[in-house]
Design a protein around this motif. Structure first.
Motif, PDB file in Angstrom:
ATOM      1  N   HIS A  55       0.741  -1.201  -3.329  1.00 24.36           N
ATOM      2  CA  HIS A  55       2.190  -1.313  -3.155  1.00 24.36           C
ATOM      3  C   HIS A  55       2.629  -1.307  -1.686  1.00 24.36           C
ATOM      4  O   HIS A  55       3.411  -2.143  -1.274  1.00 24.36           O
ATOM      5  CB  HIS A  55       2.908  -0.197  -3.928  1.00 24.36           C
ATOM      6  N   HIS A  78       3.945  -2.719 -15.287  1.00 24.03           N
ATOM      7  CA  HIS A  78       3.450  -4.071 -15.590  1.00 24.03           C
ATOM      8  C   HIS A  78       1.999  -4.113 -16.068  1.00 24.03           C
ATOM      9  O   HIS A  78       1.386  -5.180 -16.137  1.00 24.03           O
ATOM     10  CB  HIS A  78       3.696  -4.999 -14.405  1.00 24.03           C
ATOM     11  N   CYS A 136       2.492  -9.729  -9.048  1.00 20.63           N
ATOM     12  CA  CYS A 136       1.646  -9.716 -10.237  1.00 20.63           C
ATOM     13  C   CYS A 136       2.126 -10.712 -11.272  1.00 20.63           C
ATOM     14  O   CYS A 136       1.418 -11.040 -12.217  1.00 20.63           O
ATOM     15  CB  CYS A 136       1.582  -8.307 -10.835  1.00 20.63           C
ATOM     16  N   CYS A 145       1.952  -5.811  -2.752  1.00 18.41           N
ATOM     17  CA  CYS A 145       3.201  -5.892  -3.510  1.00 18.41           C
ATOM     18  C   CYS A 145       4.364  -6.101  -2.544  1.00 18.41           C
ATOM     19  O   CYS A 145       5.290  -6.859  -2.822  1.00 18.41           O
ATOM     20  CB  CYS A 145       3.451  -4.597  -4.269  1.00 18.41           C
ATOM     21  N   CYS A 181       8.210  -7.217  -3.139  1.00 13.33           N
ATOM     22  CA  CYS A 181       8.590  -7.225  -4.559  1.00 13.33           C
ATOM     23  C   CYS A 181       9.398  -6.001  -4.914  1.00 13.33           C
ATOM     24  O   CYS A 181      10.336  -6.070  -5.703  1.00 13.33           O
ATOM     25  CB  CYS A 181       7.342  -7.310  -5.431  1.00 13.33           C
ATOM     26  N   ASN A 201       9.405 -10.135 -10.757  1.00 12.12           N
ATOM     27  CA  ASN A 201       9.831  -9.892 -12.140  1.00 12.12           C
ATOM     28  C   ASN A 201      11.088  -9.044 -12.297  1.00 12.12           C
ATOM     29  O   ASN A 201      11.564  -8.842 -13.406  1.00 12.12           O
ATOM     30  CB  ASN A 201       8.680  -9.250 -12.908  1.00 12.12           C
TER      31      ASN A 201
HETATM   32  S1  SF4 Z   1       5.974  -5.679 -10.105  1.00  8.66           S
HETATM   33 FE1  SF4 Z   1       5.810  -5.951  -7.912  1.00  8.66          FE
HETATM   34  S2  SF4 Z   1       5.494  -3.860  -7.176  1.00  8.66           S
HETATM   35 FE2  SF4 Z   1       4.992  -3.839  -9.350  1.00  8.66          FE
HETATM   36  S3  SF4 Z   1       2.777  -4.231  -9.469  1.00  8.66           S
HETATM   37 FE3  SF4 Z   1       3.831  -6.204  -9.641  1.00  8.66          FE
HETATM   38  S4  SF4 Z   1       3.870  -6.989  -7.558  1.00  8.66           S
HETATM   39 FE4  SF4 Z   1       3.464  -4.811  -7.426  1.00  8.66          FE
END
Ligand code: SF4
Lengths: 419, 164
Positions: free
Chosen positions: A66, A125, A300, A360, A363, A382
């Motif tokens: 993250h 997720h 992701c 990440c 995000c 997302n």
């Molecule tokens: S939603 Fe965003 S912060 Fe969460 S695991 Fe996926 S890429 Fe990482």
């Protein structure tokens, strides 16, 4: 009694003939996952309990993704805690920088999550692995701490909702659009506590990357899990990667569903989810004039090689609008290398974008592209909650990689056929 | 046991990003997290709230990420419990696992106003709004989860079982 794939997997992991929705059961897990935000709490709880060993050092994955490469001293401290713990307890799957990628892309890629598995992760997720025909779901850090001791987790067996997709996909329509469409239809709490089972001819034609995108966002409808029955596409994906044996399960044709929904995908165009909920979807052609400051392609949800190829196909021969920053984030080191070898970086750089190492990052508004007051981003991620990617007055519009790339060129939200 | 306190009201779909924004997830200290509780919707929330106050919200409270920092921040801010029309799944689970009292009760969103004084009987699930006299009843908790609360959370439960 006929059963769903979810009921079969859970029964197999309780050592029972069958389980029924609504029952609370204790389930054996095949893999437990935590990241640099959630692992520290789990580790503190585990160590406080003074247990000499974890239940199985090869069934725990610790992925610092993250805020890594460490964005500040405090995130460095959290990762150091994970590193020390992994060493002390011989955790086989701790991913150091250089091997580290976004957890939900990395674990399937490394063959650590497989069809028929029960997987829990201290990350919402975690439901992504349903694309492989596994039962996987997000839990909290305390669940992970307990599972590291016992190898088990408690669940309420979920009812399933069956989503059937027919018809031929239009050009530029992807798994991202199907799941955004679905969430737009049922709402952000439309599947709370339930398993979303995706099936039908249109799903069977989807590559694994799109299937993962769909299962990934099941949580955005409140679901416990998303799942797709394993088929040849699944077996082709896992057979060369699997780190251990696995079993495949299928729903019985007359299994019981809480609800059934059918969609004709030929009617669906690329979707955009407007702020501040993933259910606020509209076809891109009805987006209106929404100028943007930033485009993010990664996460992701859409940080796989297929996503980067799609973005590059749109960007090739174009430069992005002067008012826009474009950030591309390959989700894992091997995707990064592949994209580089295929010449995709060339396209992104020629377009005046930047390429970030796997993380990440933006995000969740962490680093590597945080939004300032009032700024707008189109993003392949997302979530578009208030403040998700930065300042509370910033805005996030969710879309597929082709729409994000086209929007970067246009300087406003729009589809690739406008270029 | 009865919990009594003053109400802070929130709407539907209060997500974990507004309960505790991601930049603060570099801490696991509940008191520190509490200082930023609800910052995404009400930046001065933590300064205004008093120990024992109660959050009343609409449907799908706690949707979004699995961060236990969310219930930790709420506890850290001094909130005694959360009452909502419904909860998102992972938040619901986390609250039980770490011992934050939560109650799912239909009608509270329309029936209870900010600043009202309410009480909740944890055994019967009866909720009384002492300001307007209305009553509500919270959904019952499955016995297994009741057991988690009685043991003092999931870790205490697991360790007790392990010792036999
Ligand atoms: S939603 Fe965003 S912060 Fe969460 S695991 Fe996926 S890429 Fe990482």
């Amino acid at each position: 009694m006929p059963k769903t794939i979810t009921e079969k997997i859970l029964a197999a992991h309780t050592g029972r003939e069958s389980v029924v929705p609504g029952e609370l059961v204790s389930v054996r897990i095949d893999m437990a996952l935590a990241n640099d935000i959630t692992a520290p709490i789990a580790i503190e709880l585990f160590e406080k309990a003074q247990i000499p060993a974890v239940f199985d050092s090869e069934r725990i994955a610790l992925v610092p993704d993250h805020f890594v490469p460490n964005k500040d001293i405090r995130s460095a401290t959290q990762v150091a805690l994970m590193r020390r713990f992994a060493k002390k307890y011989g955790i086989k799957y701790f991913f150091e920088l250089g091997e580290m990628g976004i957890e939900h892309v990395l674990l399937p890629e490394q063959g650590l999550v497989l069809p028929g598995d029960v997987v829990i992760g201290a990350d919402s997720h975690t439901c992504t692995y349903g694309a492989l025909g596994a039962f996987s779901t997000g839990v909290g850090s305390t669940d992970i701490a307990a599972a590291m001791i016992t190898g088990e987790v408690w669940f309420r067996v979920p009812e399933s909702i069956k989503f059937t997709y027919h018809g031929q996909l239009q050009e530029w329509v992807t798994g991202k659009d199907l799941i955004l469409w679905t969430i737009g239809d049922i709402g952000v709490d439309g599947a709370t506590y339930k398993a979303m089972e995706f099936q039908g001819p249109a799903i069977e034609t989807l590559p694994m990357s799109d299937r993962m995108t769909m299962a990934n966002m099941a949580i955005e409808a409140g679901a416990k899990s998303g799942i797709i029955a394993p088929d040849q596409v699944t077996l082709d994906y896992v057979s060369s990667r699997a780190t251990r044996p696995f079993e495949t399960y299928l729903s019985d044709p007359d299994a019981n569903y809480d609800q059934e929904k059918t969609y004709d995908v030929s009617q669906i165009e690329p979707q955009v989810a407007f702020p501040h909920l993933p259910e606020n979807t509209r076809p891109v052609s009805e987006a209106g004039i929404i100028p943007i400051d930033q485009a993010v392609i990664g996460s992701c949800t859409n940080g796989r090689i297929e996503d980067l190829r799609m973005a590059a196909r749109v960007l090739k021969g174009h430069t992005i609008d002067k008012t826009v920053r474009l950030i591309v984030i390959p989700a894992t080191p091997s995707i990064y290398r592949q994209a580089m070898n295929e010449g995709l970086f060339e396209v992104f750089l020629d377009a005046r974008g930047i390429v970030s190492p796997p993380t990440c990052g933006p995000c969740l508004g962490g680093f590597m592209g945080v939004l300032g007051p009032g700024e707008r981003a189109v993003s392949t991620t997302n979530r578009n909650f208030v403040g998700r990617m930065g300042h509370p007055t910033s805005e996030v519009y969710l879309a597929n990689p082709a729409v994000a790339a086209a929007s970067a060129v246009l300087g406003r939200i729009g589809g690739p056929e406008e270029l | 046991m009865t919990l009594e306190g003053t109400v802070w009201k929130f709407g539907d779909n209060i997500d974990t990003d507004v309960i505790i924004p991601a930049p603060y997830l570099v801490s696991t200290d509940s008191a520190e997290l509490g200082k930023h509780c609800m910052e995404g919707v009400d930046p001065s929330f933590s300064e205004k709230v008093s120990a024992g106050d109660i959050i009343v919200a609409g449907k799908n409270f706690g949707c979004g990420s699995s961060r236990e920092h969310a219930p930790m921040a709420i506890k850290g801010a001094g909130i005694s419990c959360v009452v909502a029309e419904s909860f998102a799944r992972i938040f619901f689970r986390n609250a039980f696992n770490m011992g934050l009292a939560i109650f799912e009760a239909p009608g509270v969103s329309d029936g209870i106003s900010a600043g009202d004084r309410i009480s909740i009987n944890q055994d019967t699930g009866e909720i009384i709004d002492h300001t307007n006299g209305k009553t509500f009843s919270a959904n019952t908790i499955p016995p297994f989860m009741q057991g988690l609360i009685e043991a003092g959370g999931l870790m205490a439960y697991v360790l007790k079982k392990r010792r036999g």
